[in-house]
Each structure stands twice: as structure tokens, then as C-alpha cells.
Motif scaffolding. Structure first.
Motif: not given
Length: 370
Positions: A31, A325, A329
């Protein structure tokens, strides 16, 4: 308590470990965004060690020479090549004043040892900031040096970069190689981001020359054939001196192996160095790999027996969701999005390939670098 009860509770434990890694290590890296730092424009020595790489040097060295950076030199190290690598290096040197050539002859004490050759090259570098890549690599952008070296500051003396592999269409092996490279990068970037830097890749790695001499160079593992990159980083990295660089322009791109046999031999050399990592890193990596292997083995056993299959399926999908996920990313960061649809297959194949590598390395040691 039955055998399947034990397997079931062990599966819950394994999934918990996997989720901890996905969220608290890999997820935090996934992230974060790459940020452009203002370059300090420090003097940089780019170091390339080559053994029998004449063709690759002719093909890829121009992309290093053409870098847009105000103050850099290129150190070309000929490590006792048997082809015309030295002649190619000297031809580039004759055309460019900022190129130095170091011709290394084999000596009995360090026969075929890349670390010996690199040490001689590092000693002649005039700058304190060193940036490493390989002869079969090319920077993907002409501001590669600027991007990598912008992360140096008073506290950051090591910069870990990403070394990608060229995409080959309709090649399952190429996707496997790039998946393994991406997974490795996610791991070492994530660990470094958490203050647990344990390795880097010589295709794209930078550190200060003063760090090299403070650690007495490669002397602690000079007899280990591999590890001029990961073992050295493992030795000198701390929780505060290592930066990560994953901006798109900071990548290098290498020529991948085109046969499974050659790639397997290469990975055997790479994996063999992990035995020399610090204990905390070996423990974490062992837990990570073991939990990956057990996840698939235990899930398969429980599914085939339909034992608490609703709970098992829920945990199975939850772990896959967390993994997907992270990979989506991270793959977007590293421009590797085309391998995502093969994720489960590639992961399973890689896990069992690594298992055979571990077993083979216990039986016999892999050969030196070339």
C-alpha cells in the motif's frame, strides 16, 4: 482427538501465520507509494562485473553510458573471461573518458570467485557511492542512476532496487521466472520496510563504499561462491540504514533463462546462500516457506476428506484474497500484472521446485557463478 482434527487445527494455525505475513509485512509494502526524492547529485561509481559477456556488454552497456546524471563513472571488471569481453570493454573505454577497465586474472586462492573480482573493482572506484548491475542488464530509463541514488542520505547507506526480467510472450517458464522474481522482491522490500532488511539483488543494488570497507568487504563469506549481493546486504543492513527504491524508472531489466535446467541451476546457487543469513532472517524465511507449503498440503488433505469443508473453504479463500490483494498492488508497482491470472499454479509449482532445490543442495553444493 482424531488425526483429521489435528490436521484441521494445524491448518487454522498455518493460515493465521500466512495472514500475519500478508497483512503486517507484505500488505504494508503493497500500500505504500513510491515517492520521488530530490536527487543529491552525489558522485556515483557504477560497477559491472562480467565473465564471458562480450555480446551482452555490446548490447546493454550503451544504456548505462547514456544515463542522464551529472557525475558518474563506470567500472567494468573483466573476471578472467575466455571470450573477447576485455576487448569490448576497452573499445568502450577508448570512446568514453568516464569508463575504467579492471582486468582480473585468476589466482589460485580465489579461482572463479566473483567477490575477489568485485573487490578489485570497488577499490579503484573514485566515488563513495556505488551502484551495481550486471552485464546482461539494462536500466529501463535514462534516469536510473538518479532514481536509485536519490535515496541516499545521512542515515541511508544501502538502497535496494528491483531487477526485472524481460517478458517473453507465450512462455510459461518466463512467467515462472518473473513470478519468482516478483515474489522475492515483495519479500525483501517488505522486510526492509519493516526494519528487517536481509538481502538485495546485484542486478540493481547500491551502497556506500565506506560501508564495504567498514565490513572488511566480503571477507566473512569470501569462500562462499554466491552472495556478493544478498550475503553482503545481510551482513551490513540494519533497521535504519536501508532504503527501498521501486519507482518505475529505477528498474533494471535482464535477459531471463530460456531453459528450465539453466534456471534451476541458477536458483540452486541463489538458495545456497540463505544458509549463511543471520539467524532471525533464517527463522522468518523458514516460517514463511513452511507455512506456504503446509497451507497447500493441509488444504488438499482436508478438502479430499471433506472435513469441516465449509470452514476450510472460508479460511482457504480468505488467505487467497489476502494474497491476491498484496500481489495485485505489488505487481502494479513492478509492472508485472500479466502473471496474476496464473498465481495459484505458479505459487504451487514454485513451492515444490524450491523443495527439490533444498534437497539437492543438501546432497551436493552448486557450482560457482560461471
Amino acid at each position: 482427538m482424531t488425526f483429521l482434527d489435528v490436521v484441521f487445527y494445524l491448518f487454522i494455525f498455518v493460515v493465521s501465520i500466512q495472514i500475519i505475513f500478508q497483512i503486517f509485512f507484505f500488505g504494508k509494502f503493497a500500500v505504500i507509494k513510491s515517492f520521488k526524492k530530490k536527487s543529491t547529485k552525489v558522485g556515483v561509481s557504477v560497477i559491472i562485473c562480467a565473465k564471458n559477456e562480450a555480446e551482452n556488454l555490446e548490447m546493454f552497456l550503451p544504456s548505462v553510458i547514456s544515463q542522464k546524471y551529472p557525475d558518474f563513472e563506470i567500472i567494468l571488471i573483466n573476471d578472467a573471461s575466455k571470450d573477447n569481453t576485455l576487448e569490448v570493454m576497452e573499445s568502450f573505454q577508448n570512446k568514453h573518458d568516464h569508463i575504467k577497465v579492471v582486468d582480473v586474472k585468476n589466482v589460485e586462492a580465489f579461482w572463479g570467485n566473483k567477490k575477489y573480482a568485485l573487490t578489485l573493482g570497488i577499490k579503484v572506484a573514485k566515488h563513495d557511492y556505488l551502484l551495481f548491475t550486471d552485464a546482461d542488464c539494462k536500466p529501463v530509463a535514462n534516469n536510473w542512476i538518479s532514481q536509485m541514488c536519490s535515496h541516499f542520505d545521512d542515515s541511508k547507506t544501502i538502497v535496494l532496487g528491483y531487477g526485472s526480467y524481460k517478458k517473453i510472450k507465450k512462455s510459461l517458464l518466463n512467467k515462472l521466472i518473473r513470478f519468482e522474481t516478483l515474489q522475492t522482491a515483495i519479500t525483501y522490500f517488505s522486510f526492509a520496510n519493516a526494519g528487517l532488511a536481509y538481502m538485495g539483488v546485484g542486478r540493481n543494488l547500491a551502497y556506500k563504499k565506506s560501508e564495504f570497507f567498514k565490513a572488511n568487504g566480503f571477507v566473512n563469506h569470501i569462500k562462499v561462491r554466491s552472495g556478493d549481493d544478498d550475503l553482503f546486504v545481510n551482513q551490513i543492513a540494519t533497521s535504519s540504514n536501508t532504503a527501498i527504491c521501486f519507482s518505475e524508472d529505477s528498474f533494471t531489466e535482464s535477459i531471463p533463462k530460456t531453459s528450465f535446467k539453466n534456471w534451476y541451476k541458477q536458483k540452486r546457487r541463489h538458495v545456497s546462500t540463505a544458509n549463511y543469513y543471520k539467524l532471525k532472517h533464517k527463522l522468518l524465511l523458514t516460517i514463511l516457506y513452511s507455512s506456504q507449503l503446509l497451507f497447500w498440503l493441509l488444504a488438499t488433505l482436508l478438502f479430499t476428506q471433506l472435513f469441516n469443508w465449509q470452514i476450510v473453504l472460508g479460511l482457504f479463500l480468505f488467505r487467497l484474497l489476502a494474497q491476491y490483494t498484496v500481489f495485485i498492488l505489488s505487481a502494479k508497482k513492478m509492472e508485472e500484472k500479466d502473471i496474476l491470472f496464473l498465481l495459484p499454479f505458479l505459487e504451487i509449482f514454485l513451492i515444490f521446485t524450491q523443495l527439490t532445490i533444498f534437497i539437492n543442495n543438501l546432497v551436493s553444493k552448486p557450482n560457482h557463478w560461471k
